[in-house]
Design a protein around this motif. Structure first.
Motif, PDB file in Angstrom:
ATOM      1  N   VAL A   1     -27.674   9.016  -4.970  1.00 44.41           N
ATOM      2  CA  VAL A   1     -28.029   9.793  -3.784  1.00 44.41           C
ATOM      3  C   VAL A   1     -28.651   8.869  -2.748  1.00 44.41           C
ATOM      4  N   PHE A   2     -28.194   9.025  -1.490  1.00 45.02           N
ATOM      5  CA  PHE A   2     -28.764   8.269  -0.373  1.00 45.02           C
ATOM      6  C   PHE A   2     -29.016   9.217   0.779  1.00 45.02           C
ATOM      7  N   ASP A   3     -29.961   8.840   1.632  1.00 47.30           N
ATOM      8  CA  ASP A   3     -30.245   9.604   2.834  1.00 47.30           C
ATOM      9  C   ASP A   3     -29.397   9.086   3.996  1.00 47.30           C
ATOM     10  N   ALA A   4     -29.312   9.889   5.043  1.00 45.14           N
ATOM     11  CA  ALA A   4     -28.400   9.592   6.144  1.00 45.14           C
ATOM     12  C   ALA A   4     -28.784   8.347   6.928  1.00 45.14           C
ATOM     13  N   GLU A   5     -30.046   7.921   6.844  1.00 46.12           N
ATOM     14  CA  GLU A   5     -30.492   6.766   7.630  1.00 46.12           C
ATOM     15  C   GLU A   5     -30.650   5.498   6.808  1.00 46.12           C
ATOM     16  N   ASP A   6     -30.214   5.506   5.557  1.00 51.55           N
ATOM     17  CA  ASP A   6     -30.498   4.395   4.646  1.00 51.55           C
ATOM     18  C   ASP A   6     -29.750   3.116   5.016  1.00 51.55           C
ATOM     19  N   GLU A   7     -30.447   2.002   4.885  1.00 51.20           N
ATOM     20  CA  GLU A   7     -29.881   0.669   5.027  1.00 51.20           C
ATOM     21  C   GLU A   7     -29.788   0.083   3.620  1.00 51.20           C
TER      22      GLU A   7
END
Length: 506
Positions: A200-206
Motif C-alpha cells: 500500500v502506498f499513498d498518492a504523494e509517496d516518493e
C-alpha cells in the motif's frame, strides 16, 4: 587614626540612650525607637505555619482534590514521557542492533510477485508523479492498481494518463462507494490483485526504485507474513510544527515500530506496508468502518499470530510531506486518535496470547484518552499553581516529569542532527531553537486533537477527514528527473475530463 575615631564611636554608642541636653543641642546620629504597630501593615499578610499546610490531616476536601489532581497529572506525564523515551531509543541499544533494523546490503533473488495499491482522492497535483516513480521499480514481477473515486474526474484523468504511459504495469479501478474512505478503496482493488504480496502506498509517496527488491528479500530472509518499510516526512523547515512532525516519523519508523514488532503487537503504518495476500484474504481486507485501518489490520494480524518485520534503511525510505496547515494536521491527528479508540473498543487485542501483550496493547490504544486527559488537566494545573498554596513536597513532585522531558528533548535534538546528516539536509541553529520553543505548544496541540477525537467518538461521528497534499517533499531536482525519466512518456493528447454521475459503476 584612633584618636580621631574615638569620639565618633563613643557618640554612636551612647546616642540612643543619652537624653537631650537642650533644644539647641544637635540630635544624635542614631535614635531607633521601635514600636509595634497598632494593626497589621497593608500588603504584608500574615505568617502561615508551613507544617500546617504540609499536614494532610489539615487539608480540606478542595485541597485534597486539587493536590491529588496535580499528583495524578504528574504521574501520568511521567509514565508517558518515560515509555515514549524508551521506545524512541530502542533501535540505538547497540551499533549492531541499529544495523539489523535495515534491509540487507545484498538482496536475495526475487521470489514473490507484488500488487501495489495506490488510492487517491483529489490528488491530481501529486498522484501522476507517484505512479511514474512506482513504475520505475527494478523488481521483475509487480503490478500497480490506482484507485480513484467515481466523482473525482481530475484525479481520474491524471491516473489514466499514467496508465497510458505504463500500460503493462498500471491498472485503474474506479470506486463508486458512498461515502468514500481509504479502506473501501483498498478493498475494491484487492478483488483483482494477483500478487503474492500486496503493498500500500499513498498518492504523494516518493518511492525508491530498489524498494520492492529489498522487501522481497526481507520476506525470504525472515519468513515474515508482513514487512513494514520506512516512511519519512522530509519538509522539516516548512513550519514550526513540521519540524516536530518530521521527528515523530523519524523515531516512529526508525525505532518505535521495531520495538512493537519485537513485542509481537504492532499497529501498522498506513503505507509502505506489505502483506501476504493469503493473510489479507483471511482478514477479508481492511475494516472500512475504522478511521485507522492500518492500525486495525496490524492488531488483528498480531492477535492471529502473524509474523511482522520492520525494516528502515534511510536510503530507500518512502518520502512524504507534512500536512500543509495546522488545521489539516489537527484533523489528521484527530482521525488517527479516533481510529485507535475504535480499535480499542473493538477488542481484537484481547486475543493476544500473553497478559503482557494485552496490557501493552491496552496502554498503547488508550493513549488518546491519556493525551486528552493531559490536555484537560493542563489549564487546571496552571490555575492551581497560580492561585493555590501548594505544599513544598507536592510542588517538588510535580516537577518529576520535567526530568524525562528534558532528556527526551536532548534525544530529539540529537535525532534532528542525525536526520540532517542522513538525508543531506542542513540543520540550522534556528531549527534547534524551534525544536525547543515548540515543545510545549505542540504537546498542547496534540492534547487538543486527542480531546476532539474522544468527543467525536462519543458522538459516533466516523466521517473521514482527508489530509491534503501538495508535493512539498519533492525537490525541483527530483521532479525534473522524474518527468525526464524514459519510462514516463507523455500522451500526444491529454485524456478528456470525465463527467461521472454519482453512483456510476465500471
Amino acid at each position: 587614626m584612633a584618636p580621631v575615631l574615638a569620639p565618633l564611636i563613643g557618640a554612636l554608642t551612647h546616642a540612643s540612650v543619652r537624653p537631650f541636653a537642650s533644644a539647641d543641642e544637635p540630635a544624635p546620629l542614631l535614635t531607633p525607637q521601635p514600636t509595634a504597630p497598632a494593626e497589621p501593615l497593608p500588603n504584608r499578610g500574615t505568617l502561615v505555619d508551613p507544617t500546617a499546610v504540609a499536614d494532610p490531616g489539615s487539608w480540606s476536601v478542595g485541597e485534597w482534590l486539587g493536590y491529588g489532581t496535580l499528583l495524578l497529572f504528574a504521574a501520568a506525564l511521567t509514565i508517558i514521557a518515560v515509555t515514549t523515551l524508551y521506545w524512541m531509543l530502542h533501535a540505538w541499544r547497540s551499533t549492531g542492533h541499529l544495523k539489523n533494523t535495515g534491509f540487507a546490503a545484498v538482496p536475495l533473488p526475487a521470489k514473490h510477485s507484488f500488487t501495489l495499491l495506490v488510492p487517491g482522492r483529489h490528488e491530481e497535483e501529486v498522484m501522476g508523479q507517484t505512479l511514474d516513480r512506482l513504475a520505475e521499480q527494478d523488481h521483475p514481477d509487480f503490478e500497480i492498481i490506482a484507485i480513484v473515486g467515481h466523482d473525482d474526474p481530475g484525479t481520474e484523468r491524471v491516473v489514466r494518463e499514467a496508465a497510458a504511459r505504463h500500460p503493462e504495469l498500471i491498472k485503474v479501478v474506479v470506486d463508486d462507494s458512498v461515502p468514500k474512505n481509504k479502506p473501501k478503496a483498498l478493498n475494491r482493488a484487492l478483488q483483482i490483485a494477483r500478487g503474492d504480496v500486496v503493498g500500500v502506498f499513498d498518492a504523494e509517496d516518493e518511492v525508491h526504485p530498489r524498494l520492492l527488491t529489498l522487501v522481497d528479500s526481507r520476506f525470504t530472509e525472515s519468513g515474515a507474513d508482513v514487512v513494514q518499510g520506512g516512511v519519512q516526512l522530509m519538509n522539516f523547515q516548512s513550519s514550526w510544527w513540521s519540524l516536530r512532525n518530521v521527528l515523530e516519523y523519524y523515531f516512529w519508523f526508525r525505532s518505535r515500530l521495531h520495538f512493537h514488532a519485537n513485542s509481537r503487537f504492532i499497529p501498522l503504518g498506513g503505507n509502505t506496508v506489505f502483506v501476504k495476500k493469503t493473510w489479507l484474504d483471511w482478514s477479508e481486507g481492511w475494516d472500512d468502518g475504522c478511521l485507522a485501518e492500518d492500525c486495525e489490520l496490524g492488531v488483528r494480524l498480531s492477535s492471529a499470530g502473524a509474523t511482522v518485520v520492520v525494516a528502515y534503511s534511510p536510503e530507500v525510505v518512502t518520502r512524504e510531506e507534512t500536512p500543509g496547515t495546522l488545521k489539516s494536521l489537527y484533523k489528521q491527528r484527530t482521525r488517527w486518535n479516533q481510529g485507535f479508540l475504535q480499535v480499542l473498543k473493538k477488542g481484537e487485542w484481547r486475543k493476544l496470547p500473553t497478559f503482557r501483550q494485552r496490557m501493552f496493547a491496552r496502554y498503547l490504544l488508550s493513549m488518546p484518552f491519556l493525551q486528552a486527559a493531559t490536555g484537560l488537566l493542563i489549564p487546571v494545573s496552571v490555575l492551581l499553581v497560580l492561585f493555590a498554596k501548594v505544599p513544598a513536597p507536592i510542588a517538588l513532585l510535580t516537577f518529576i516529569p520535567l526530568a524525562p522531558t528534558i532528556v527526551t528533548l536532548a534525544v530529539e535534538a540529537s535525532g534532528l542532527g542525525e536526520f540532517g546528516r542522513l538525508y543531506g539536509q542542513k540543520v540550522r541553529l534556528r531549527d534547534y531553537a524551534r525544536l525547543i520553543l515548540g515543545t510545549f505548544p505542540y504537546q498542547i496541540f496534540l492534547g487538543a486533537a486527542a480531546v476532539r477525537s474522544v468527543f467525536r467518538e462519543w458522538k459516533g461521528d466516523h466521517s473521514w477527514e482527508k489530509t491534503e497534499h501538495t508535493g512539498a517533499h519533492r525537490s525541483d531536482e527530483v521532479t525534473e528527473a522524474t518527468e525526464a525519466a524514459p519510462v514516463a512518456v507523455d500522451l500526444p493528447d491529454r485524456a478528456p475530463e470525465l463527467a461521472l454521475q454519482n453512483g456510476a459503476t465500471r
